[in-house]
Motif scaffolding. Structure first.
Motif, PDB file in Angstrom:
ATOM      1  N   GLY A   1      45.796 -68.882  -6.023  1.00 51.84           N
ATOM      2  CA  GLY A   1      45.730 -69.387  -4.652  1.00 51.84           C
ATOM      3  C   GLY A   1      44.982 -68.421  -3.772  1.00 51.84           C
ATOM      4  O   GLY A   1      44.276 -67.529  -4.260  1.00 51.84           O
ATOM      5  N   SER A   2      45.132 -68.597  -2.489  1.00 52.34           N
ATOM      6  CA  SER A   2      44.432 -67.734  -1.550  1.00 52.34           C
ATOM      7  C   SER A   2      44.950 -66.303  -1.643  1.00 52.34           C
ATOM      8  O   SER A   2      46.098 -66.061  -2.039  1.00 52.34           O
ATOM      9  CB  SER A   2      44.604 -68.255  -0.123  1.00 52.34           C
ATOM     10  OG  SER A   2      45.978 -68.319   0.216  1.00 52.34           O
ATOM     11  N   SER A   3      44.101 -65.351  -1.284  1.00 55.12           N
ATOM     12  CA  SER A   3      44.463 -63.938  -1.347  1.00 55.12           C
ATOM     13  C   SER A   3      45.650 -63.641  -0.437  1.00 55.12           C
ATOM     14  O   SER A   3      45.744 -64.136   0.679  1.00 55.12           O
ATOM     15  CB  SER A   3      43.271 -63.077  -0.930  1.00 55.12           C
ATOM     16  OG  SER A   3      42.184 -63.277  -1.823  1.00 55.12           O
ATOM     17  N   LYS A   4      46.564 -62.834  -0.938  1.00 55.02           N
ATOM     18  CA  LYS A   4      47.730 -62.385  -0.173  1.00 55.02           C
ATOM     19  C   LYS A   4      47.741 -60.873  -0.277  1.00 55.02           C
ATOM     20  O   LYS A   4      48.311 -60.295  -1.190  1.00 55.02           O
ATOM     21  CB  LYS A   4      48.998 -63.029  -0.722  1.00 55.02           C
ATOM     22  CG  LYS A   4      49.017 -64.553  -0.554  1.00 55.02           C
ATOM     23  CD  LYS A   4      50.271 -65.160  -1.140  1.00 55.02           C
ATOM     24  CE  LYS A   4      50.382 -66.643  -0.818  1.00 55.02           C
ATOM     25  NZ  LYS A   4      49.269 -67.433  -1.331  1.00 55.02           N
ATOM     26  N   THR A   5      47.078 -60.224   0.683  1.00 54.68           N
ATOM     27  CA  THR A   5      46.696 -58.830   0.524  1.00 54.68           C
ATOM     28  C   THR A   5      47.439 -57.852   1.420  1.00 54.68           C
ATOM     29  O   THR A   5      47.158 -56.653   1.364  1.00 54.68           O
ATOM     30  CB  THR A   5      45.185 -58.665   0.780  1.00 54.68           C
ATOM     31  OG1 THR A   5      44.881 -59.145   2.104  1.00 54.68           O
ATOM     32  CG2 THR A   5      44.373 -59.461  -0.237  1.00 54.68           C
ATOM     33  N   SER A   6      48.378 -58.311   2.251  1.00 56.35           N
ATOM     34  CA  SER A   6      49.094 -57.403   3.146  1.00 56.35           C
ATOM     35  C   SER A   6      50.589 -57.661   3.060  1.00 56.35           C
ATOM     36  O   SER A   6      51.031 -58.813   3.096  1.00 56.35           O
ATOM     37  CB  SER A   6      48.631 -57.582   4.598  1.00 56.35           C
ATOM     38  OG  SER A   6      47.293 -57.160   4.740  1.00 56.35           O
TER      39      SER A   6
END
Length: 287
Positions: free
Chosen positions: A209-214
């Protein structure tokens, strides 16, 4: 026995809490089980919501807290809900069918996906949120057999925690751990847990899926409740899915200035192991 969550430091070997076979509570049909006991690997001390340096985090069950028990059957994703009873220190049936002695099940606790996960294989579908909260981090048991003599199982942690010591001379808030330009850009989000041939918790697969970076820390700092840095190291803790991440940084706001600010890269590569506290060896100086 109360529930304890115990995340160990990375260099420590897991110790599994010893369990005795307490008698199960049965219905008129002695093959139907309406009570069970759950344990967390690694803890034997009754301390609540406290971080112990060199040891880990410890919690206890909240009264009426739910766990979900699924049949270990392909195509069957209908859970039975058990809730913790602080008086008896057991989990009692709240919703769904009683467990059947001799049948196999697995238990989950924390944020979950609720449907569409068990059609082609036996697995648990869980989720780690990006809010940093520890109260709902996902745990999954091995596959166990319900028994009339006493049904219990042990839950395993599915995520790790990153510990980053910080020091300096500022007051900071709105703190996050972030990754960027990383091959793996899913610090959190939905994932599935599969079991090996012996029914043990095995493969963890993140859902694309979409980036989850934080990720937010376990303690929230805002403009009215800031982290006051000093020359004494203070640790920030960030839950994260297992994986290897590149170019880790901390972003934060500074008292009276506002806006996002970032430190130097904390490391070229960060490896997170499930069930472990993954600590940065040296403190990050923020001045």
């Amino acid at each position: 026995m109360k529930k304890f969550m115990f995340l160990l430091v990375a260099t420590t070997v897991w110790m599994v809490t010893a369990c005795s076979k307490d008698d199960a509570v049965l219905t008129d049909n002695e093959n139907l089980i309406t009570e069970l006991k759950l344990y967390i690997e690694g803890s034997d001390t009754r301390i609540t919501n406290e971080y112990v340096p060199g040891v880990g985090f410890k919690f206890k069950w909240e009264n009426t807290e739910p766990v979900y028990v699924y049949p270990a059957e392909i195509g069957n994703s209908s859970a039975t809900i058990f809730r913790y009873n602080e008086e008896t220190e057991t989990f009692t049936l709240d919703e769904g069918p009683a467990l059947v002695a001799g049948n196999k099940y697995y238990a989950v606790n924390g944020d979950m996906q609720y449907s569409g996960f068990n059609s082609g294989k036996i697995c648990a579908a869980m989720e780690l949120k990006g809010n940093g909260l520890l109260g709902s981090i996902p745990m999954v048991s091995d596959i166990f057999t319900a028994t009339a003599e006493g049904t219990f199982t042990t839950l395993h942690h599915m995520i790790g925690i990153v510990e980053i010591p910080v020091k300096g001379s500022l007051e900071i808030y709105d703190i996050k751990m972030s990754i960027y330009k990383s091959t793996d850009e899913l610090l959190y989000g939905p994932f599935t847990v599969e079991f090996d041939g012996d029914g043990k918790v095995s493969t963890i697969t993140k859902t694309a899926g979409s980036s989850k970076t934080s990720m937010q820390p376990t303690v929230k700092y805002n403009s009215s409740s800031r982290l006051v840095l000093s020359e004494t190291d203070q640790s920030l803790f960030f839950p994260a899915l297992p994986g290897t991440y590149d170019k880790v940084k901390i972003t934060y706001s500074i008292k009276d200035l506002g806006g996002g600010w970032e430190t130097e890269n904390l490391s070229t590569s960060l490896t997170v192991q499930r069930g472990k506290i993954n600590k940065k060896s040296t403190a990050v100086t923020i001045n």
